[in-house]
Design an enzyme around this catalytic site. Structure first.
Site, PDB file in Angstrom:
ATOM      1  N   GLU A   1       7.832   7.490 -13.758  1.00  0.00           N
ATOM      2  CA  GLU A   1       8.119   6.437 -12.778  1.00  0.00           C
ATOM      3  C   GLU A   1       7.436   6.822 -11.474  1.00  0.00           C
ATOM      4  O   GLU A   1       7.451   7.993 -11.102  1.00  0.00           O
ATOM      5  CB  GLU A   1       9.633   6.341 -12.508  1.00  0.00           C
ATOM      6  CG  GLU A   1      10.457   5.967 -13.707  1.00  0.00           C
ATOM      7  CD  GLU A   1      11.958   6.184 -13.469  1.00  0.00           C
ATOM      8  OE1 GLU A   1      12.339   6.648 -12.367  1.00  0.00           O
ATOM      9  OE2 GLU A   1      12.735   5.899 -14.386  1.00  0.00           O
TER      10      GLU A   1
ATOM     11  N   LYS B   1       7.052   7.802  -7.798  1.00  0.00           N
ATOM     12  CA  LYS B   1       8.038   8.349  -6.862  1.00  0.00           C
ATOM     13  C   LYS B   1       7.935   7.522  -5.588  1.00  0.00           C
ATOM     14  O   LYS B   1       6.987   7.648  -4.821  1.00  0.00           O
ATOM     15  CB  LYS B   1       7.743   9.822  -6.588  1.00  0.00           C
ATOM     16  CG  LYS B   1       8.798  10.474  -5.711  1.00  0.00           C
ATOM     17  CD  LYS B   1       8.624  11.977  -5.715  1.00  0.00           C
ATOM     18  CE  LYS B   1       9.733  12.692  -4.976  1.00  0.00           C
ATOM     19  NZ  LYS B   1       9.976  12.221  -3.629  1.00  0.00           N
TER      20      LYS B   1
ATOM     21  N   ASP C   1       8.396   6.264  -1.975  1.00  0.00           N
ATOM     22  CA  ASP C   1       8.550   7.015  -0.732  1.00  0.00           C
ATOM     23  C   ASP C   1       9.435   6.226   0.227  1.00  0.00           C
ATOM     24  O   ASP C   1       8.967   5.542   1.130  1.00  0.00           O
ATOM     25  CB  ASP C   1       7.164   7.245  -0.113  1.00  0.00           C
ATOM     26  CG  ASP C   1       7.217   8.291   0.984  1.00  0.00           C
ATOM     27  OD1 ASP C   1       8.283   8.900   1.175  1.00  0.00           O
ATOM     28  OD2 ASP C   1       6.189   8.483   1.650  1.00  0.00           O
TER      29      ASP C   1
ATOM     30  N   TYR D   1      16.959   3.455 -10.241  1.00  0.00           N
ATOM     31  CA  TYR D   1      16.435   4.315 -11.307  1.00  0.00           C
ATOM     32  C   TYR D   1      17.468   5.251 -11.914  1.00  0.00           C
ATOM     33  O   TYR D   1      17.146   6.068 -12.760  1.00  0.00           O
ATOM     34  CB  TYR D   1      15.236   5.135 -10.819  1.00  0.00           C
ATOM     35  CG  TYR D   1      15.455   5.829  -9.497  1.00  0.00           C
ATOM     36  CD1 TYR D   1      16.369   6.854  -9.369  1.00  0.00           C
ATOM     37  CD2 TYR D   1      14.725   5.448  -8.374  1.00  0.00           C
ATOM     38  CE1 TYR D   1      16.574   7.488  -8.152  1.00  0.00           C
ATOM     39  CE2 TYR D   1      14.911   6.068  -7.156  1.00  0.00           C
ATOM     40  CZ  TYR D   1      15.847   7.093  -7.051  1.00  0.00           C
ATOM     41  OH  TYR D   1      16.046   7.703  -5.845  1.00  0.00           O
TER      42      TYR D   1
ATOM     43  N   LYS E   1       3.733  15.723  -7.191  1.00  0.00           N
ATOM     44  CA  LYS E   1       3.325  15.164  -5.898  1.00  0.00           C
ATOM     45  C   LYS E   1       1.826  14.883  -5.862  1.00  0.00           C
ATOM     46  O   LYS E   1       1.044  15.534  -6.556  1.00  0.00           O
ATOM     47  CB  LYS E   1       3.684  16.169  -4.779  1.00  0.00           C
ATOM     48  CG  LYS E   1       5.179  16.408  -4.627  1.00  0.00           C
ATOM     49  CD  LYS E   1       5.846  15.141  -4.160  1.00  0.00           C
ATOM     50  CE  LYS E   1       7.092  15.340  -3.335  1.00  0.00           C
ATOM     51  NZ  LYS E   1       7.022  16.129  -2.141  1.00  0.00           N
TER      52      LYS E   1
ATOM     53  N   CYS F   1     -21.608  -7.388  23.411  1.00  0.00           N
ATOM     54  CA  CYS F   1     -21.439  -7.492  21.956  1.00  0.00           C
ATOM     55  C   CYS F   1     -22.654  -6.847  21.287  1.00  0.00           C
ATOM     56  O   CYS F   1     -23.794  -7.199  21.594  1.00  0.00           O
ATOM     57  CB  CYS F   1     -21.320  -8.946  21.541  1.00  0.00           C
ATOM     58  SG  CYS F   1     -21.389  -9.168  19.751  1.00  0.00           S
TER      59      CYS F   1
ATOM     60  N   CYS G   1     -24.689  -9.921  19.406  1.00  0.00           N
ATOM     61  CA  CYS G   1     -25.366 -11.026  20.085  1.00  0.00           C
ATOM     62  C   CYS G   1     -25.673 -10.715  21.550  1.00  0.00           C
ATOM     63  O   CYS G   1     -26.364 -11.479  22.214  1.00  0.00           O
ATOM     64  CB  CYS G   1     -24.536 -12.300  19.983  1.00  0.00           C
ATOM     65  SG  CYS G   1     -23.044 -12.256  20.983  1.00  0.00           S
TER      66      CYS G   1
ATOM     67  N   CYS H   1     -15.860 -10.456  21.800  1.00  0.00           N
ATOM     68  CA  CYS H   1     -17.108 -11.147  22.059  1.00  0.00           C
ATOM     69  C   CYS H   1     -16.744 -12.620  22.200  1.00  0.00           C
ATOM     70  O   CYS H   1     -16.185 -13.206  21.281  1.00  0.00           O
ATOM     71  CB  CYS H   1     -18.066 -10.950  20.879  1.00  0.00           C
ATOM     72  SG  CYS H   1     -19.416 -12.154  20.893  1.00  0.00           S
TER      73      CYS H   1
ATOM     74  N   CYS I   1     -21.861 -16.185  17.847  1.00  0.00           N
ATOM     75  CA  CYS I   1     -22.262 -14.814  17.485  1.00  0.00           C
ATOM     76  C   CYS I   1     -22.362 -14.722  15.961  1.00  0.00           C
ATOM     77  O   CYS I   1     -21.474 -15.159  15.227  1.00  0.00           O
ATOM     78  CB  CYS I   1     -21.222 -13.837  18.012  1.00  0.00           C
ATOM     79  SG  CYS I   1     -21.511 -12.152  17.479  1.00  0.00           S
TER      80      CYS I   1
END
Ligand code: IVH
Length: 671
Positions: A117, A119, A121, A229, A317, A411, A414, A429, A434
């Site tokens: 399964e 794990k 977090d 679980y 892990k 920018c 452009c 911009c 552009c």
């Protein structure tokens, strides 16, 4: 006991059963059968019935998820301690674990399969059900004593307040992991930052913070989920394997969708682990390993536990998600809204199983805060999101002669002078023409949630823009076969496929087109709300700001933004051009609407409690009779239908001279 009429009691019971069922389909099975709007409508109807007849309320009613704030978070002792897991850090250690089991039992082979399964977090929690009712929820705490978080867990919609089925276990302690999806986490953090508050470091911290709040109403905007679980003490069920247990929990209506894998040998399990290392980012929530468990419960009994963790399971892990590398260059990208995003180009490095050569630096402030310079050695991290980021500079390793990075004033694409709004972090911009912004707009238009044009990838967009083959997003539909054939990597077959995909895209539902146009504040949901209310792009162009604001679910800010977008001459030309090129958004399928119906072209609002039908039935009738539903009284309203105990709406409608119908008159009109 009370004088609640039978039909009202029955209606409330039916609504409750349906809402619980929809909840289950949506949150546990991930297979909804009604829209969110429909669900909310039913919930509101139930709320109204319960308000009018408080005797109808039960603690398990879907309306009772959010209760009163608590004064303190109490401590709770777990009936059976909540253990932790032993760790393994690679495949080798996984095999050593299995060997240790065989040694412990002094056997050649283990007579069991293994389940794997992810794990999760998150925060480990226990839910206690007595006679099928959720009576208590707690965190793991130190394993023996946890914290009571019932008030917050009740708000989690994948947690049933009542177990499914006729004969629930007498007492059941269910264990699982509370998590927040990556998408919800990012959305919330963005909101926190907008409000000037400190963002959370990761979904786990935010989940933990949410579960420990005193006021459960704050949980509403922080959607959590619980994946189950395991069990603690259980009276009334006796599963013989992990697979059987998960099956039973699922039947009871608990969320167990764990992407489970079952293998007879550890080679296959090791392959699953390798696979997860690379695919973990595709999961909608954070995981930090693979939990491998002995499936067979009698064998688990024989293996027993050590002081803090069972022998029968191990957490493998994942490798660290941080690595150091050097910055070779800092480049600035320009997105469809003109936002300049600095990106560090790195010496390629492996981070948690994936080779990374670019990492985002977010914005000018972030570069300044970290003081990232070309030549620096930096820490890069791949968190839940797929885009790696630079998290710190190793100052000790900075070579001589580096200079602080200067964010461009113009920018990079452009050359327009960039702008930064008052109090904003983003540098933009401002030039709508552009090329980079155009490329972003095209990518958005053809993307999955919008027109969904198969085979229209980033590389293709880049070529079209670089070779100046497109001036606006509409030009996508003007491209000829020959033009497309002239591009790199576009053979006859791909060109024909692309043209066919574009043909299909010409008649996408209006909602998708609205989303695809990139109107500020119009995401997929707002697109749907607008498309549901207005018949066509033409109607939207003609609509006033007030008319937009009248649409259920659309607030003033969104209305203003949409209205302004459609008023813009350039945008109107674009829409005309799209129409000329054959783009004809279609209305989503919906119940037949009667153009000569009793409410054709008229807008209607209901207030007060209706006697003979529910609000949603009445609204559906109006729509079928060619009418529209508004959410408030304004001059755009044509008809107000009043049920029992109408509120202030009636008075306001009378002041504005709006036609008012009683429920009976309404029924007569509808026929
Ligand atoms: S089984 C007796 N299965 O990992 C051991 N734990 O490091 C019961 N966790 O405290 C744990 N996903 O919070 C199990 N699929 C999963 C899990 C899982 C996450 C967490 C759980 C536990 C921690 C142990």
């Amino acid at each position: 006991m009370s004088a609640v009429p039978d039909e009202i009691r029955e209606r409330a019971e039916r609504l409750r059963a349906e809402l619980v069922d929809h909840n289950y389909r949506y949150y546990v099975l991930s297979r909804p059968t009604v829209s969110d709007v429909e669900y909310d409508r039913m919930l509101r109807e139930l709320e109204r019935l319960e308000e009018a007849h408080p005797a109808l309320v039960t603690p398990e009613s879907p309306t009772q998820r959010v209760g009163a704030p608590v004064d303190t978070i109490a401590k709770i002792e777990h009936a059976v301690p909540m253990l932790s897991l032993g760790n393994a850090f690679d495949e080798e250690e996984l095999r050593e674990w299995e060997e240790s089991l065989r040694n412990h039992l002094k056997v050649e082979a283990l007579e069991t399969e293994f389940v794997g399964e992810p794990k999760l977090d998150g925060v480990s929690v226990e839910l206690v059900y007595e006679d099928g009712r959720l009576v208590e929820a707690s965190t793991r705490g130190d394993g023996r004593v946890g914290e009571e978080i019932t008030h917050n867990v009740r708000t989690i919609r994948s947690v049933p307040l009542e177990l499914r089925g006729k004969s629930p276990p007498k007492r059941l302690e269910v264990r699982g992991e509370a998590i927040m999806s990556k998408a919800a986490f990012e959305r919330l953090n963005r909101r926190l930052v907008e409000r000037g508050e400190e963002p959370y470091a990761n979904p786990r911290n935010l989940t933990s913070g949410t579960l420990k709040q005193l006021d459960p109403s704050l949980s509403r905007e922080r959607p959590l989920d619980v994946f189950c679980y395991g069990i603690g003490r259980a009276e009334g069920i006796a599963p013989r394997s992990q697979r059987e247990l998960l099956g039973l929990l699922g039947e009871l209506g608990l969320h167990t969708n764990l992407e489970l894998t079952v293998f007879g040998d550890l080679d296959a399990m090791a392959a699953r682990y390798r696979d997860l290392v690379v695919t973990r980012d595709e999961l909608p929530y954070e995981i930090d390993g693979l939990v491998v468990k002995v499936d067979d419960f009698p064998l688990r009994e024989r293996l027993g536990t050590r002081s803090r963790s069972p022998r029968w399971a191990v957490a493998v892990k994942f490798p660290a998600r941080q690595a150091t590398t050097t910055v070779e260059e800092i480049k600035v990208q320009v997105g469809r809204l003109g936002t300049l995003t600095p990106v560090a180009h790195l010496a390629p490095v492996e981070v948690g199983g994936v080779t990374v050569s670019r990492a985002t630096l977010h914005n000018a402030d972030q570069i300044e805060r970290l003081d990232v310079r070309v030549g620096d050695t930096v820490f890069v991290e791949r968190a839940g999101d797929v885009i790696p980021k630079v998290v710190a500079v190793v100052k000790e390793k900075r070579p001589r002669g580096t200079r602080p990075y200067r964010f461009p004033d113009a920018c990079p694409i452009c050359g327009a002078a960039v702008e930064r709004g008052e109090g904003e972090v983003a540098v933009r911009c401002p030039n709508r023409d552009c090329r980079a912004r155009l490329a972003g707009r095209i990518e958005h238009l053809v993307s999955r949630g919008a027109l969904d044009v198969d085979g229209f990838g980033k590389k293709l967009v880049e070529q079209l823009v670089d070779r100046e083959m497109v001036d606006d997003v509409a030009d996508v539909f003007r491209l000829s076969r020959d033009e497309l054939l002239s591009l790199d990597r576009m053979g006859e077959k791909s060109v024909d496929n692309l043209l066919a995909a574009l043909e299909v895209a010409r008649t996408r539902p209006l909602a998708r087109v609205l989303f695809g146009l990139g109107i500020p504040h119009v995401g997929e949901t707002v697109g749907e709300l607008l498309a549901d209310h207005f018949d066509s792009l033409d109607d939207l162009v003609a609509a006033s700001e007030e008319e937009m604001e009248d649409v259920k679910g659309i607030g003033p800010e969104v209305a203003r933004s949409v209205h302004a977008w459609f008023q813009d001459e350039g945008h109107r030309d674009l829409l005309a051009k799209l129409a000329r090129l054959g783009v004809r958004p279609v209305r989503a399928a919906r119940p037949a609407v009667d153009a000569d119906g009793a409410f054709a072209g008229r807008s209607v609002l209901f207030t007060g409690t209706l006697e003979e039908m529910t609000r949603s039935e009445a609204e559906a009738k109006v729509k079928a009779a060619g009418g529209k539903i508004l959410k408030s009284v304004s001059k755009n309203l044509d008809v107000l239908v009043v049920g029992e105990k109408p509120g202030s709406k009636l008075k306001k409608a009378q002041e504005l001279g709006i036609e008012v119908l009683t429920e009976e008159e309404f029924r007569e009109r509808i026929g």
